[in-house]
Enzyme design. Sequence first.
Site, mmCIF file in Angstrom:
data_model
loop_
_atom_site.group_PDB
_atom_site.id
_atom_site.type_symbol
_atom_site.label_atom_id
_atom_site.label_comp_id
_atom_site.label_asym_id
_atom_site.label_seq_id
_atom_site.Cartn_x
_atom_site.Cartn_y
_atom_site.Cartn_z
ATOM 1 C CG ASP A 65 114.311 45.902 9.968
ATOM 2 O OD1 ASP A 65 113.084 45.753 10.145
ATOM 3 O OD2 ASP A 65 114.996 46.698 10.639
ATOM 4 C CE LYS A 82 116.940 50.441 22.389
ATOM 5 N NZ LYS A 82 115.905 50.659 21.379
ATOM 6 C CG ASP A 89 115.507 43.455 13.644
ATOM 7 O OD1 ASP A 89 115.934 43.634 12.489
ATOM 8 O OD2 ASP A 89 115.607 44.301 14.535
#
Length: 346
Positions: free
Chosen positions: A106, A157, A221
């Site tokens: 992707d 994250k 992305d």
Amino acid sequence: MQALILAGGKGTRLRPLTVYTPKPIVPVLNRPFLLYQIEILARAGITEIVLSLSYQPDKIEDLLGDGSDYGVKLRYITEPSPMGTGGAYKFAADAIRETTVVFNGDILTDVDISSIIAFHREIKSEATIALVPVEDPSAYGLVETNAEHRVLRFLEKPKPEEIAKTGINTINAGIYVLDPSILDLIPKGENCSFEYNVFPSILERQKQFYSYILKENYWRDLGNPKSYLEAHHDFLGGSIKGFKIDRSAVSDIATAASVDKTSVIGAGCVIKPNARIIKSSIGPGVHIEERAVIENSVIWSHSRVSSSAEVRNAVIGRSCHIGRNVMVNEGAVLGDKTMLPDYSQT
């Protein structure tokens, strides 16, 4: 050297566009997305490419064939069940027992893959990960390296305070160069990921693990509709280098219609008088009626936009019908075969 493209995801973040179309072949400027990755691999002299598939694999293979039309040789491996990025790499091991470029399916980029390979060889790395700096890395995983580009650790994250403390903003770009020794770290037949399993194992065993930073390259992305649409804006705005935009398709465009020079029109379209197309990608066989306006949008093949309808900053799937005087507003994403009645709004 070979390449492996991990193209087995269901594309759930990109829905409804991927309900009937696997994410690797969603059209980008009327060209299957995967062809952009295949092209940059071919530029680096890599013509042996393995595609690891899982979701609707027949549609991908039927569209791309053996790769001969694109100057490469494609081989297809279908996972029996979703195995994660690392598991898919291990599953393809019989086909790739050599140094391999691994590409997440992707990622849209214009990077020179040969420069990453040259770096990998020069520094005698066993695993090289491409990194890209981003303004807000909180939605990604930070990768910390030292002055010699050696990978030190991963922070998945991170919170804003962690980002500020580390002073780094480089994230995993989804492009790796891996020696066969890395395969030995991955259990056979198990679901595992590069980020959570393979890369920590490489660090634990203190293997030669280095990073290559994409400093001046385009990277995106394409995982969600907003990013997918923005990629088209970037293409049409000239931000993505090295790819030729095909504007040679023949369509029936009325003399009184207005189509700006940046837009891409697919073959067999019909664009009626006083329709306006601005900075948009129009798929093959699309029919656009009088006084319709398409701006900063993407319309897939064989859709119809009726008279005086307006589509702005939106994505419309295949074979949709947009009624008269309909307003399709910013952020709208319509899946295949959607029908909007006259005078409605989204």
